[in-house]
Motif scaffolding. Structure first.
Motif, PDB file in Angstrom:
ATOM      1  N   ALA A  21       0.828  -1.206   0.000  1.00  0.00           N
ATOM      2  CA  ALA A  21       0.000   0.000   0.000  1.00  0.00           C
ATOM      3  C   ALA A  21       0.862   1.255   0.000  1.00  0.00           C
ATOM      4  O   ALA A  21       0.558   2.237  -0.693  1.00  0.00           O
ATOM      5  N   ALA A  22       1.948   1.207   0.762  1.00  0.00           N
ATOM      6  CA  ALA A  22       2.848   2.366   0.796  1.00  0.00           C
ATOM      7  C   ALA A  22       3.472   2.609  -0.561  1.00  0.00           C
ATOM      8  O   ALA A  22       3.662   3.756  -0.983  1.00  0.00           O
ATOM      9  N   ALA A  23       3.791   1.531  -1.281  1.00  0.00           N
ATOM     10  CA  ALA A  23       4.374   1.672  -2.619  1.00  0.00           C
ATOM     11  C   ALA A  23       3.391   2.326  -3.583  1.00  0.00           C
ATOM     12  O   ALA A  23       3.789   3.036  -4.508  1.00  0.00           O
ATOM     13  N   CYS A  24       2.103   2.090  -3.362  1.00  0.00           N
ATOM     14  CA  CYS A  24       1.072   2.690  -4.214  1.00  0.00           C
ATOM     15  C   CYS A  24       0.783   4.138  -3.837  1.00  0.00           C
ATOM     16  O   CYS A  24       0.209   4.881  -4.647  1.00  0.00           O
ATOM     17  N   GLY A  25       1.133   4.524  -2.619  1.00  0.00           N
ATOM     18  CA  GLY A  25       0.885   5.888  -2.180  1.00  0.00           C
ATOM     19  C   GLY A  25      -0.603   6.183  -2.088  1.00  0.00           C
ATOM     20  O   GLY A  25      -1.407   5.303  -1.752  1.00  0.00           O
ATOM     21  N   GLY A  65      -7.805   3.070  -4.813  1.00  0.00           N
ATOM     22  CA  GLY A  65      -8.485   2.971  -6.093  1.00  0.00           C
ATOM     23  C   GLY A  65      -7.951   1.897  -7.010  1.00  0.00           C
ATOM     24  O   GLY A  65      -8.461   1.716  -8.126  1.00  0.00           O
ATOM     25  N   HIS A  66      -6.916   1.160  -6.540  1.00  0.00           N
ATOM     26  CA  HIS A  66      -6.277   0.191  -7.434  1.00  0.00           C
ATOM     27  C   HIS A  66      -5.944  -1.146  -6.777  1.00  0.00           C
ATOM     28  O   HIS A  66      -6.003  -2.177  -7.445  1.00  0.00           O
ATOM     29  N   LEU A  67      -5.582  -1.158  -5.523  1.00  0.00           N
ATOM     30  CA  LEU A  67      -5.022  -2.352  -4.891  1.00  0.00           C
ATOM     31  C   LEU A  67      -6.038  -3.059  -4.004  1.00  0.00           C
ATOM     32  O   LEU A  67      -6.735  -2.426  -3.204  1.00  0.00           O
ATOM     33  N   ARG A  68      -6.117  -4.401  -4.146  1.00  0.00           N
ATOM     34  CA  ARG A  68      -6.884  -5.247  -3.234  1.00  0.00           C
ATOM     35  C   ARG A  68      -5.954  -6.339  -2.723  1.00  0.00           C
ATOM     36  O   ARG A  68      -5.052  -6.780  -3.441  1.00  0.00           O
ATOM     37  N   ALA A  69      -6.205  -6.796  -1.505  1.00  0.00           N
ATOM     38  CA  ALA A  69      -5.329  -7.804  -0.903  1.00  0.00           C
ATOM     39  C   ALA A  69      -6.144  -8.859  -0.170  1.00  0.00           C
ATOM     40  O   ALA A  69      -7.110  -8.547   0.531  1.00  0.00           O
ATOM     41  N   ASP A  70      -5.760 -10.113  -0.343  1.00  0.00           N
ATOM     42  CA  ASP A  70      -6.309 -11.243   0.401  1.00  0.00           C
ATOM     43  C   ASP A  70      -5.175 -11.736   1.295  1.00  0.00           C
ATOM     44  O   ASP A  70      -4.152 -12.221   0.809  1.00  0.00           O
ATOM     45  N   ASP A 102       2.478   0.381 -13.521  1.00  0.00           N
ATOM     46  CA  ASP A 102       3.483   1.102 -12.751  1.00  0.00           C
ATOM     47  C   ASP A 102       3.425   0.703 -11.279  1.00  0.00           C
ATOM     48  O   ASP A 102       4.465   0.484 -10.641  1.00  0.00           O
ATOM     49  N   LEU A 103       2.206   0.557 -10.749  1.00  0.00           N
ATOM     50  CA  LEU A 103       2.062   0.154  -9.344  1.00  0.00           C
ATOM     51  C   LEU A 103       2.576  -1.260  -9.114  1.00  0.00           C
ATOM     52  O   LEU A 103       3.168  -1.559  -8.073  1.00  0.00           O
ATOM     53  N   ALA A 104       2.347  -2.165 -10.081  1.00  0.00           N
ATOM     54  CA  ALA A 104       2.859  -3.529  -9.948  1.00  0.00           C
ATOM     55  C   ALA A 104       4.378  -3.527  -9.826  1.00  0.00           C
ATOM     56  O   ALA A 104       4.958  -4.237  -8.992  1.00  0.00           O
ATOM     57  N   HIS A 105       5.047  -2.733 -10.648  1.00  0.00           N
ATOM     58  CA  HIS A 105       6.505  -2.638 -10.585  1.00  0.00           C
ATOM     59  C   HIS A 105       6.942  -2.064  -9.240  1.00  0.00           C
ATOM     60  O   HIS A 105       7.922  -2.530  -8.642  1.00  0.00           O
ATOM     61  N   ARG A 106       6.239  -1.049  -8.769  1.00  0.00           N
ATOM     62  CA  ARG A 106       6.591  -0.446  -7.471  1.00  0.00           C
ATOM     63  C   ARG A 106       6.426  -1.442  -6.329  1.00  0.00           C
ATOM     64  O   ARG A 106       7.275  -1.533  -5.431  1.00  0.00           O
ATOM     65  N   ILE A 107       5.319  -2.189  -6.358  1.00  0.00           N
ATOM     66  CA  ILE A 107       5.065  -3.160  -5.294  1.00  0.00           C
ATOM     67  C   ILE A 107       6.123  -4.254  -5.304  1.00  0.00           C
ATOM     68  O   ILE A 107       6.664  -4.634  -4.248  1.00  0.00           O
TER      69      ILE A 107
END
Length: 227
Positions: A47-51, A56-61, A85-90
């Motif tokens: 989540a921090a990587a996504c800022g 609006g973009h990330l979900r987690a199980d 871009d978020l995938a690369h950051r994560i």
């Protein structure tokens, strides 16, 4: 950040070497962890990587042995350049924490399960399934014949397949299992080894139709072959 919706090929190519897979409208990956505490830390780092765009973009199980992460531009139910871009950051953030993104952990790859309901009059039955399941419309797809989704993202998507005439000789509800394009052959071979039958590969690699020994059907699907 650019919100251009990517083609299926672009989305798949952009994340394949990052341990993510494109699954028809979303990106998914798994992260192996050793405890629920480590899983929570992995989500925090992601989540921090996504800022500020995480919501609006990330979900987690989150589980004690793994975290499954999904990226999608939720306001349009599609994968955009921003999601890539978020995938690369994560992936980079988790690597710094000694964790790794992978499309497959333990017994299976990342996947999405959908339920398809055959119908003569989709518009007539769709409101029932929307109401009885507590489901809602997918963003940008609220027509009388569109799929319905779980608003909290826990249950499978329900979509409706148009029938031309009644088919009493076969089941009217079947499962679609969205798998990574490089997992389809393995999954099909496993199903056949387990006693299944391949009914049709006419639409492959978009989907293969399989059945169990009593004729109940399921489809293995990928993003490929849909353009």
């Amino acid at each position: 950040m650019e919100q251009t919706t990517l083609t299926r090929q672009q989305a798949s190519d952009a994340v394949g070497d990052q341990g993510w897979r494109f699954l028809v409208g979303e990106l998914r990956t798994s992260v192996r962890v050793d405890s629920l505490t480590e899983a929570a830390s992995a989500v925090t780092a992601s989540a921090a990587a996504c800022g500020p765009n995480a919501d609006g973009h990330l979900r987690a199980d989150v589980r004690a042995d793994r975290v499954e992460l999904t990226l999608q531009s939720l306001d349009r139910a599609a994968v955009t350049a921003h999601d890539v871009d978020l995938a690369h950051r994560i992936t980079a953030a988790l690597a710094n924490a000694g964790l790794h993104t992978s499309p497959e952990l333990n017994t299976r790859s990342v996947q999405v399960v959908e339920i398809a309901i055959d119908a003569l009059d989709i518009a007539a039955i769709r409101p029932f399934w929307r109401a009885v399941l507590g489901y809602t419309d997918e963003p940008g797809a609220d027509g009388p014949e569109d799929a319905v989704i779980d608003p909290v993202g826990q249950g499978p998507t329900i979509w409706f397949q148009q029938m031309a005439e009644p088919r009493p000789q076969r089941n009217r509800i079947h499962f679609d299992i969205r798998v990574p394009h490089d997992e389809s052959t393995t999954r099909i071979e496993a199903a056949l080894t387990a006693g299944g039958r391949l009914l049709s590969s006419e639409s492959a690699p978009a989907f293969w139709v399989l059945s169990d020994r009593e004729g109940n059907e399921a489809c293995i699907t990928t993003w490929q072959g849909r353009d």
